[in-house]
Motif scaffolding. Structure first.
Motif, PDB file in Angstrom:
ATOM      1  N   ARG A   1       0.956  -1.211  -0.072  1.00  0.00           N
ATOM      2  CA  ARG A   1       0.584   0.154   0.105  1.00  0.00           C
ATOM      3  C   ARG A   1       0.534   0.924   0.002  1.00  0.00           C
ATOM      4  O   ARG A   1       1.856   0.988   0.477  1.00  0.00           O
ATOM      5  CB  ARG A   1      -1.124  -0.307   1.097  1.00  0.00           C
ATOM      6  CG  ARG A   1      -2.037  -0.755   1.271  1.00  0.00           C
ATOM      7  CD  ARG A   1      -2.878  -0.779   2.069  1.00  0.00           C
ATOM      8  NE  ARG A   1      -2.889  -1.787   3.107  1.00  0.00           N
ATOM      9  CZ  ARG A   1      -4.048  -1.755   3.949  1.00  0.00           C
ATOM     10  NH1 ARG A   1      -4.999  -0.689   4.489  1.00  0.00           N
ATOM     11  NH2 ARG A   1      -3.503  -2.870   5.084  1.00  0.00           N
TER      12      ARG A   1
ATOM     13  N   PHE B   1      -5.455   7.194  -3.795  1.00  0.00           N
ATOM     14  CA  PHE B   1      -4.006   7.091  -2.449  1.00  0.00           C
ATOM     15  C   PHE B   1      -2.769   7.923  -3.061  1.00  0.00           C
ATOM     16  O   PHE B   1      -1.775   7.556  -3.055  1.00  0.00           O
ATOM     17  CB  PHE B   1      -4.059   6.564  -1.870  1.00  0.00           C
ATOM     18  CG  PHE B   1      -3.584   7.273  -0.550  1.00  0.00           C
ATOM     19  CD1 PHE B   1      -4.721   7.616   0.777  1.00  0.00           C
ATOM     20  CD2 PHE B   1      -2.419   7.302  -0.006  1.00  0.00           C
ATOM     21  CE1 PHE B   1      -4.615   7.972   1.332  1.00  0.00           C
ATOM     22  CE2 PHE B   1      -2.369   7.801   1.768  1.00  0.00           C
ATOM     23  CZ  PHE B   1      -2.784   7.930   2.616  1.00  0.00           C
TER      24      PHE B   1
ATOM     25  N   TYR C   1      -0.021   3.861   2.286  1.00  0.00           N
ATOM     26  CA  TYR C   1       0.135   4.649   3.225  1.00  0.00           C
ATOM     27  C   TYR C   1       0.758   3.396   4.255  1.00  0.00           C
ATOM     28  O   TYR C   1       0.370   1.814   3.800  1.00  0.00           O
ATOM     29  CB  TYR C   1      -0.412   5.229   3.124  1.00  0.00           C
ATOM     30  CG  TYR C   1      -1.654   4.791   3.000  1.00  0.00           C
ATOM     31  CD1 TYR C   1      -2.756   4.269   4.218  1.00  0.00           C
ATOM     32  CD2 TYR C   1      -2.487   4.283   2.147  1.00  0.00           C
ATOM     33  CE1 TYR C   1      -3.831   3.438   4.395  1.00  0.00           C
ATOM     34  CE2 TYR C   1      -3.515   3.665   2.507  1.00  0.00           C
ATOM     35  CZ  TYR C   1      -4.128   3.395   3.239  1.00  0.00           C
ATOM     36  OH  TYR C   1      -5.292   1.727   3.418  1.00  0.00           O
TER      37      TYR C   1
ATOM     38  N   LEU D   1      -1.201   7.165   9.692  1.00  0.00           N
ATOM     39  CA  LEU D   1      -3.594   7.617   8.685  1.00  0.00           C
ATOM     40  C   LEU D   1      -3.897   7.374  10.041  1.00  0.00           C
ATOM     41  O   LEU D   1      -3.849   8.722   9.975  1.00  0.00           O
ATOM     42  CB  LEU D   1      -3.284   6.526   7.908  1.00  0.00           C
ATOM     43  CG  LEU D   1      -4.832   6.405   7.034  1.00  0.00           C
ATOM     44  CD1 LEU D   1      -5.103   8.315   6.838  1.00  0.00           C
ATOM     45  CD2 LEU D   1      -5.531   5.582   6.707  1.00  0.00           C
TER      46      LEU D   1
ATOM     47  N   VAL E   1      -6.095  12.889  -0.299  1.00  0.00           N
ATOM     48  CA  VAL E   1      -5.830  11.604  -0.664  1.00  0.00           C
ATOM     49  C   VAL E   1      -6.539  11.679   0.956  1.00  0.00           C
ATOM     50  O   VAL E   1      -7.239  10.022   0.426  1.00  0.00           O
ATOM     51  CB  VAL E   1      -4.028  11.765   0.238  1.00  0.00           C
ATOM     52  CG1 VAL E   1      -3.493  12.312  -0.971  1.00  0.00           C
ATOM     53  CG2 VAL E   1      -3.831  11.383   1.695  1.00  0.00           C
ATOM     54  N   ALA E   2      -7.146  11.329   1.981  1.00  0.00           N
ATOM     55  CA  ALA E   2      -7.970  11.292   2.806  1.00  0.00           C
ATOM     56  C   ALA E   2      -8.972  11.729   3.587  1.00  0.00           C
ATOM     57  O   ALA E   2      -8.364  13.373   3.138  1.00  0.00           O
ATOM     58  CB  ALA E   2      -7.382  10.103   4.202  1.00  0.00           C
TER      59      ALA E   2
ATOM     60  N   HIS F   1      -7.665  -2.982  -0.247  1.00  0.00           N
ATOM     61  CA  HIS F   1      -7.525  -1.918  -0.336  1.00  0.00           C
ATOM     62  C   HIS F   1      -8.488  -0.684  -0.356  1.00  0.00           C
ATOM     63  O   HIS F   1      -9.143  -0.546  -1.261  1.00  0.00           O
ATOM     64  CB  HIS F   1      -6.986  -1.492  -1.795  1.00  0.00           C
ATOM     65  CG  HIS F   1      -5.324  -1.771  -2.023  1.00  0.00           C
ATOM     66  ND1 HIS F   1      -3.918  -0.867  -1.954  1.00  0.00           N
ATOM     67  CD2 HIS F   1      -4.594  -3.032  -2.922  1.00  0.00           C
ATOM     68  CE1 HIS F   1      -3.076  -1.975  -2.595  1.00  0.00           C
ATOM     69  NE2 HIS F   1      -3.432  -3.104  -2.478  1.00  0.00           N
TER      70      HIS F   1
ATOM     71  N   LEU G   1     -13.244   6.920   7.647  1.00  0.00           N
ATOM     72  CA  LEU G   1     -12.140   7.127   7.009  1.00  0.00           C
ATOM     73  C   LEU G   1     -13.074   6.905   5.576  1.00  0.00           C
ATOM     74  O   LEU G   1     -13.196   6.042   5.567  1.00  0.00           O
ATOM     75  CB  LEU G   1     -11.425   6.624   7.269  1.00  0.00           C
ATOM     76  CG  LEU G   1     -10.744   6.806   8.556  1.00  0.00           C
ATOM     77  CD1 LEU G   1      -9.015   5.460   8.872  1.00  0.00           C
ATOM     78  CD2 LEU G   1      -9.007   8.512   8.304  1.00  0.00           C
ATOM     79  N   THR G   2     -13.089   7.978   4.629  1.00  0.00           N
ATOM     80  CA  THR G   2     -13.221   7.780   3.433  1.00  0.00           C
ATOM     81  C   THR G   2     -11.333   8.180   2.547  1.00  0.00           C
ATOM     82  O   THR G   2     -10.698   8.939   2.879  1.00  0.00           O
ATOM     83  CB  THR G   2     -13.898   8.706   3.036  1.00  0.00           C
ATOM     84  OG1 THR G   2     -14.859   8.324   3.889  1.00  0.00           O
ATOM     85  CG2 THR G   2     -14.018   8.082   1.229  1.00  0.00           C
ATOM     86  N   LEU G   3     -10.379   6.947   2.105  1.00  0.00           N
ATOM     87  CA  LEU G   3      -9.255   7.465   1.426  1.00  0.00           C
ATOM     88  C   LEU G   3      -9.915   7.231  -0.097  1.00  0.00           C
ATOM     89  O   LEU G   3     -10.497   6.374  -0.593  1.00  0.00           O
ATOM     90  CB  LEU G   3      -8.780   5.786   1.707  1.00  0.00           C
ATOM     91  CG  LEU G   3      -8.007   5.931   2.671  1.00  0.00           C
ATOM     92  CD1 LEU G   3      -9.042   5.224   3.649  1.00  0.00           C
ATOM     93  CD2 LEU G   3      -7.431   4.699   2.777  1.00  0.00           C
TER      94      LEU G   3
ATOM     95  N   THR H   1     -11.669   1.611   0.017  1.00  0.00           N
ATOM     96  CA  THR H   1     -11.643   3.325   0.529  1.00  0.00           C
ATOM     97  C   THR H   1     -12.529   4.118   1.422  1.00  0.00           C
ATOM     98  O   THR H   1     -12.968   4.686   1.486  1.00  0.00           O
ATOM     99  CB  THR H   1     -12.481   3.715  -0.815  1.00  0.00           C
ATOM    100  OG1 THR H   1     -13.518   2.622  -1.358  1.00  0.00           O
ATOM    101  CG2 THR H   1     -11.377   3.524  -2.198  1.00  0.00           C
TER     102      THR H   1
END
Length: 317
Positions: A64, A108, A66, A71, A149-150, A251, A102-104, A253
């Motif tokens: 990933r 990213f 990140y 995060l 990005v997030a 992964h 969290l929304t990614l 989102t």
């Protein structure tokens, strides 16, 4: 520990403050002893009840772009700095993390293999008198080179030392690091690099693991505490979702967590993961729950694509 006065708005002078003093101040605001764990480098007002926090991430490695721990730590640290520095939350009050959504960004866009500077916008949408003293909702946006990005929607709460002692009852302290430490899952199965990064142990039952609290993981256990930190539970959930979905890469989102009670160090905590109905073609949904002493402790849900986005190239120097 006696209450420590907090200046109302010292942010204007953050970057002109000598580095050692700035590091000490940020360590106090983020409640971290290891300066290397402090991701925040500064902050400043950016409008009414809006603040811009500067953050620096070390290089990301793995599948990933990140580190999930960075995060969630970014959200935690940014919120704490704003709460203490700008809203006068006393440093001796205990923080209660009630929820974290969290929304990614699907891709990213943070290059791998190098340190990255991020700007974090923290907006406090409700600043009534009560919420200034014991709870703050926060709308947080992480940006890299101007691109979001997030995003995080969360609520922090605080209680005084006296209230916290009553709340914790028979669990005011714990013999730090002296609990049994079961064998970790193979790091690759948990999606991590080393055994000390692994927060799960096998149970022999598909989709069920035992929470493993290894204090060598300093990103999660910076200093002794009396219960398992909320971010450590999100990390365990992330690893459980990774193990559940293998060989499909994880992964997400969307990551949503709700806490219902403290997780103690002196009793087993079971981590269960299950797939939920897919929200759409090429999508997955998974739910991870924690149970201790027969009681539900937290729930985290993950949603995202079943195929990873194109990788951003590593920046070479």
């Amino acid at each position: 520990m006696p209450s420590t006065p907090v200046p109302a708005r010292p942010a204007h002078h953050t970057h002109s403050t000598p580095l050692p003093a700035r590091t000490a101040l940020l360590s106090r605001y983020t409640h971290l002893r290891d300066p290397a764990s402090v991701l925040v480098t500064g902050w400043e007002p950016a409008g009414a009840d809006t603040f811009l926090v500067q953050v620096r991430w070390p290089a990301a490695h793995g599948e990933r772009p990140y580190d999930p721990r960075l995060l969630t730590q970014t959200v935690r640290q940014s919120g704490l700095v704003v709460a203490h520095a700008e809203y006068g939350v006393p440093l001796d009050h205990q923080t209660l993390l009630r929820s974290l959504d969290l929304t990614l960004a699907p891709d990213f866009p943070v290059p791998r293999g190098q340190a990255a500077a991020l700007d974090v916008e923290v907006r406090v949408p409700d600043t009534g008198p009560r919420r200034r003293t014991d709870a703050l909702a926060m709308d947080i946006r992480l940006r890299h080179r101007g691109t979001t990005v997030a995003a995080a929607d969360t609520e922090f709460g605080w209680v005084s030392p006296a209230v916290y002692r009553r709340l914790r009852g028979p669990h005011p302290t714990v013999p730090w690091g002296q609990w049994p430490l079961p064998e970790p899952l193979p790091p690759a199965l948990a999606g991590r690099a080393t055994p000390s990064d692994v927060a799960l142990s096998a149970t022999g039952h598909p989709g069920r693991w035992l929470l493993r609290n290894d204090t060598a993981n300093t990103l999660l256990f910076d200093h002794p505490v009396d219960h398992v930190p909320g971010l450590a539970l999100i990390e365990a959930a992330d690893q459980a979702a990774h193990a559940l979905l293998t060989p499909t890469p994880l992964h997400p989102t969307s990551i949503s967590t709700r806490y219902t009670r403290y997780v103690e160090f002196d009793a087993p905590c079971w981590i269960d993961a299950t797939l939920l109905p897919a929200p759409g073609p090429g999508q997955f949904a998974a739910q991870v729950t924690g149970t201790q002493n027969g009681r539900h402790t937290f729930t985290t849900e993950f949603r995202g694509p079943t195929t990873p986005p194109p990788a951003h190239p590593t920046t070479r120097r």
